[in-house]
Design a protein around this motif. Structure first.
Motif, PDB file in Angstrom:
ATOM      1  N   LEU A  13      55.457  47.807  45.922  1.00  0.00           N
ATOM      2  CA  LEU A  13      56.463  47.622  44.553  1.00  0.00           C
ATOM      3  C   LEU A  13      57.857  48.430  44.689  1.00  0.00           C
ATOM      4  O   LEU A  13      58.204  49.030  44.196  1.00  0.00           O
ATOM      5  N   ASP A  14      58.874  46.886  44.780  1.00  0.00           N
ATOM      6  CA  ASP A  14      60.147  47.541  44.500  1.00  0.00           C
ATOM      7  C   ASP A  14      60.242  49.475  45.440  1.00  0.00           C
ATOM      8  O   ASP A  14      60.558  49.950  45.401  1.00  0.00           O
ATOM      9  N   GLY A  15      60.145  49.559  46.574  1.00  0.00           N
ATOM     10  CA  GLY A  15      60.080  50.357  47.424  1.00  0.00           C
ATOM     11  C   GLY A  15      58.910  52.062  46.703  1.00  0.00           C
ATOM     12  O   GLY A  15      59.816  53.127  47.121  1.00  0.00           O
ATOM     13  N   LYS A  16      58.053  51.401  45.944  1.00  0.00           N
ATOM     14  CA  LYS A  16      57.583  52.625  45.098  1.00  0.00           C
ATOM     15  C   LYS A  16      55.893  52.396  45.521  1.00  0.00           C
ATOM     16  O   LYS A  16      55.922  51.443  45.170  1.00  0.00           O
ATOM     17  N   PHE A  17      54.817  53.449  45.737  1.00  0.00           N
ATOM     18  CA  PHE A  17      53.738  52.574  46.194  1.00  0.00           C
ATOM     19  C   PHE A  17      52.891  53.180  44.824  1.00  0.00           C
ATOM     20  O   PHE A  17      52.980  54.243  44.138  1.00  0.00           O
ATOM     21  N   TRP A  18      52.191  52.693  44.086  1.00  0.00           N
ATOM     22  CA  TRP A  18      51.629  53.013  43.521  1.00  0.00           C
ATOM     23  C   TRP A  18      49.699  52.761  43.337  1.00  0.00           C
ATOM     24  O   TRP A  18      49.159  51.947  44.782  1.00  0.00           O
ATOM     25  N   THR A  19      48.603  53.145  43.551  1.00  0.00           N
ATOM     26  CA  THR A  19      47.313  52.221  43.962  1.00  0.00           C
ATOM     27  C   THR A  19      46.153  52.184  42.410  1.00  0.00           C
ATOM     28  O   THR A  19      46.726  52.446  40.938  1.00  0.00           O
ATOM     29  N   GLU A  20      45.613  51.085  42.768  1.00  0.00           N
ATOM     30  CA  GLU A  20      44.109  50.583  41.878  1.00  0.00           C
ATOM     31  C   GLU A  20      43.133  51.563  42.507  1.00  0.00           C
ATOM     32  O   GLU A  20      42.451  51.726  43.511  1.00  0.00           O
ATOM     33  N   LEU A  21      43.004  52.372  41.684  1.00  0.00           N
ATOM     34  CA  LEU A  21      41.316  53.017  42.191  1.00  0.00           C
ATOM     35  C   LEU A  21      40.472  51.998  41.034  1.00  0.00           C
ATOM     36  O   LEU A  21      40.533  52.231  40.095  1.00  0.00           O
ATOM     37  N   VAL A  22      39.600  52.231  42.065  1.00  0.00           N
ATOM     38  CA  VAL A  22      38.565  51.299  42.220  1.00  0.00           C
ATOM     39  C   VAL A  22      36.869  52.446  41.857  1.00  0.00           C
ATOM     40  O   VAL A  22      36.651  52.552  43.037  1.00  0.00           O
ATOM     41  N   VAL A  23      35.700  52.048  41.279  1.00  0.00           N
ATOM     42  CA  VAL A  23      34.937  52.998  40.921  1.00  0.00           C
ATOM     43  C   VAL A  23      33.600  51.828  40.985  1.00  0.00           C
ATOM     44  O   VAL A  23      33.796  51.328  39.758  1.00  0.00           O
ATOM     45  N   ARG A  24      32.754  51.720  41.854  1.00  0.00           N
ATOM     46  CA  ARG A  24      31.929  50.707  41.484  1.00  0.00           C
ATOM     47  C   ARG A  24      30.623  51.525  41.769  1.00  0.00           C
ATOM     48  O   ARG A  24      30.208  52.759  42.798  1.00  0.00           O
ATOM     49  N   ALA A  25      29.607  51.151  40.984  1.00  0.00           N
ATOM     50  CA  ALA A  25      27.998  51.411  41.332  1.00  0.00           C
ATOM     51  C   ALA A  25      27.747  50.542  40.966  1.00  0.00           C
ATOM     52  O   ALA A  25      27.118  49.911  40.061  1.00  0.00           O
ATOM     53  N   ARG A  26      25.711  50.761  41.118  1.00  0.00           N
ATOM     54  CA  ARG A  26      24.733  49.959  40.027  1.00  0.00           C
ATOM     55  C   ARG A  26      24.542  50.266  38.941  1.00  0.00           C
ATOM     56  O   ARG A  26      23.608  49.895  38.194  1.00  0.00           O
ATOM     57  N   ASP A  27      24.599  51.725  39.171  1.00  0.00           N
ATOM     58  CA  ASP A  27      23.919  52.276  37.452  1.00  0.00           C
ATOM     59  C   ASP A  27      25.277  53.138  36.881  1.00  0.00           C
ATOM     60  O   ASP A  27      25.905  53.149  36.562  1.00  0.00           O
ATOM     61  N   THR A  28      25.632  52.038  35.320  1.00  0.00           N
ATOM     62  CA  THR A  28      26.393  52.313  34.222  1.00  0.00           C
ATOM     63  C   THR A  28      26.549  53.871  34.093  1.00  0.00           C
ATOM     64  O   THR A  28      27.862  54.811  34.237  1.00  0.00           O
ATOM     65  N   ALA A  29      25.347  55.485  34.274  1.00  0.00           N
ATOM     66  CA  ALA A  29      25.255  56.477  33.888  1.00  0.00           C
ATOM     67  C   ALA A  29      26.779  57.296  34.778  1.00  0.00           C
ATOM     68  O   ALA A  29      27.611  57.287  34.932  1.00  0.00           O
TER      69      ALA A  29
END
Lengths: 247, 247
Positions: free
Chosen positions: B210-226
């Motif tokens: 966006l507007d000449g700059k990178f950022w990231t969305e980091l997504v953690v996925r798991a089937r177990d809450t802990a």
């Protein structure tokens, strides 16, 4: 004699399959291919798993003139497209000297570390050629008939623009669209007859549903203008006839 | 013990491959599958060609718990999905008595002809069960693990709602999203280490530009809450640490 050039696309990324990101590259590639006279024949969306990427690329590169991939060429651990493509072609995936020095220089200019993660973006299958990335430097690449590009739409589009002049294109599929106020059930019979009488055209019927009523967009496609116009005239006559009888 | 249920999708239609229609069903199915705990593992977009549809359906129904198709079940000559699915299962495609009488009655009520084209919508593979269509009556159908639905988004969505209660679902993949102001080149190294330390999670990094700059969305996925929370905490600590050093 019409020349047919075909293409397939592999969209690589868990984020598309999970719904988190809505793909915007398929529609763009489809539009561009149609505009330049290449028939996009198949698209596969696969997860960030090496075996799946390798299988899709090998299946499609054998069948179609060109393959285009999007996604998985960034610097993080889930960016495995370069490795997968190298594996598909049976060549090593290694640092490309030119990409490495371009990236090293770019980060030096910006006083940023050229981290191991960033260095990953200089890796490509041995023998690959760069696809320039005017947005953020890290190049895509071409090996054989496979073009590997970024998943971020702005970068994908810029890379694709750089690829287009290199592609062989076929005879464009011309198209004519006829808006039809009737649903498919009304036109289905006569339309099938027109299709049968004009085997050198592809006649498509695209149902639209608005405010409780169906209407259709009828699209005649052909590689030859005379064939297109002959079928178009018959479709228009059919629609006008139905309007008169108030079907 | 986490139970894994998988799905694949076949989008049928020249109009998607030509760019004329922009698909809106893939993203919807992906969202719904994620919400109910089914992993969408692959999507194929294929043209209105019987062999291609048969090949895609047979490849995917053997590999995944469920297959969902969209498109090609209307009344026109290019609607060949029912025939292709019947061929894939090696059964005849024939008029379904219930669908035929539903459609006959509906057109009679509306004083419309039950044309041969409209009758096509009552055809399905022998042994198929209906998927109700509350929008425009003509049903979709299920045979084996394959669910055949309309391409028009409003109808596809309504049919899918009717299918959901019949599906076995797995342990939901939980997810946590961390907004990260840094590009992938900065976080790639440490993020790979966190992924390695948490093999029971899937950590994804989605670059945004966006507007000449990178950022990231980091997504953690798991089937177990802990497991999810442990990895999420490490990712958050990493991002906070980078913010402090002003990387």
């Amino acid at each position: 004699m019409a020349e047919i050039v075909t293409a397939a696309m592999v969209v690589i990324g868990d984020e598309i399959l999970s719904g988190r990101t809505k793909d915007r590259n398929i529609g763009h590639l489809a539009d561009i291919m149609t505009a330049i006279g290449i028939d996009l024949k198949e698209v596969r969306i696969v997860p960030d798993e090496e075996d799946e990427i390798v299988a899709a690329i090998n299946a499609l590169r054998a069948r179609y003139t060109y393959v285009f991939t999007t996604g998985g060429i960034g610097p993080t651990h889930d960016d495995i497209t370069a490795d997968a493509v190298a594996k598909a072609f049976g060549v090593p995936c290694e640092y490309d000297a030119k990409a490495y020095s371009m990236l090293a220089e770019s980060y030096a200019q910006r006083a940023m570390d050229f981290t191991d993660a960033r260095k990953r973006m200089a890796r490509m299958p041995r023998g690959a050629e760069h696809i320039d990335n005017p947005v953020s430097i890290a190049p895509g690449f071409r090996i054989g008939n496979v073009h590997v590009m970024a998943g971020v739409p702005a970068i994908f589009q810029a890379m694709l623009d750089n690829v287009l002049p290199m592609l062989r294109t076929g005879t464009k599929l011309l198209s004519a669209t006829i808006q039809c106020p009737f649903g498919e059930g009304t036109i289905g019979g006569p339309l099938a007859q027109i299709q049968k009488a004009h085997p050198d055209t592809i006649i498509g019927s695209y149902p639209k549903y608005l405010d409780g009523k169906f209407w259709t967009e009828l699209v005649v496609r052909a590689r030859d203008t005379a064939a297109l116009e002959a079928a178009r005239a018959e479709v228009e006559t059919m629609v006008a006839g139905l309007a008169k009888t108030g079907q």
